[in-house]
Design an enzyme around this catalytic site. Structure first.
Site: not given
Length: 210
Positions: A120, A138
């Site tokens: 991420k 997220d």
């Protein structure tokens, strides 16, 4: 969603958010990387409060090493997990100086090899710093992908892959921001604001709120 509906989905979000950007404050690719590492399990607002004074003094890996781990801890102690994060930031700064000439690499494998950097974080840096059409999944992006039916998946990687496959190329660079900001402010977790949502009619969520 059909390809036409997906395109309309992004077009409407783009009309509402014509200049989407990260809400983390940064000076250059290095400070962006640090900010994203610090943002794990923390809010952007909380990170910005700590990094404002920090980035006024430190904008390069070499300067971070000069500051040192103990001083960095004090600078970010209001952020959750600050001791571990300070250790990781100093360690990744050492690697950047030693192996990358003090620069943040534009390479996923090299980024993910840094302490405290996962997929991420690498996606955020590649997208925001270098303009790559990556999508960082997220909690907000995961929720929007599943709730709307845009890209259902059981894991962040599944949702990411679904979003990359479904998203038209013209929206690739900003899709990450559209989805996160839409999830943060409209398609919220507990009480989504369906009544003011610009893509409500395209959304597969069965329990829409007024």
């Amino acid at each position: 969603m059909t390809p036409a509906q997906v395109d309309a989905f992004y077009a409407r979000l783009a009309a509402r958010m014509p200049n989407p950007k990260s809400e983390l404050e940064y000076v250059n690719p290095y400070t962006l990387l640090v900010a994203v590492v610090l943002s794990a399990q923390a809010t952007d607002v909380g990170v910005n409060k700590a990094t404002g004074p920090l980035f006024a003094r430190v904008t390069t890996p070499a300067q971070m090493l000069e500051l040192g781990e103990e001083s960095l801890r004090e600078a970010i102690r209001t952020i959750g997990l600050y001791k571990t994060k300070a250790k990781n930031v100093v360690a990744l700064s050492e690697i950047l100086v030693r192996d990358h000439g003090g620069e943040v690499p534009r390479d996923r494998a090299a980024l993910e090899a840094l302490p405290g950097v996962g997929r991420k974080t690498a996606n955020v840096v590649l997208n925001v710093a270098f303009g790559e059409p990556t999508i960082a999944v997220d909690t907000h992006c995961f929720r929007v992908g599943n709730r709307t039916g845009l890209a259902p998946g059981k894991t962040p990687l599944e949702v990411e892959q679904g979003l990359l496959a479904a998203t038209p190329a013209r929206w690739g660079r900003d899709a990450h921001h559209y989805l996160i900001l839409h999830g943060r402010y409209t398609c919220t977790a507990r009480k989504p604001k369906c009544g003011e949502c610009v893509v409500s009619d395209l959304c597969a969520f069965p329990d829409k709120t007024p």
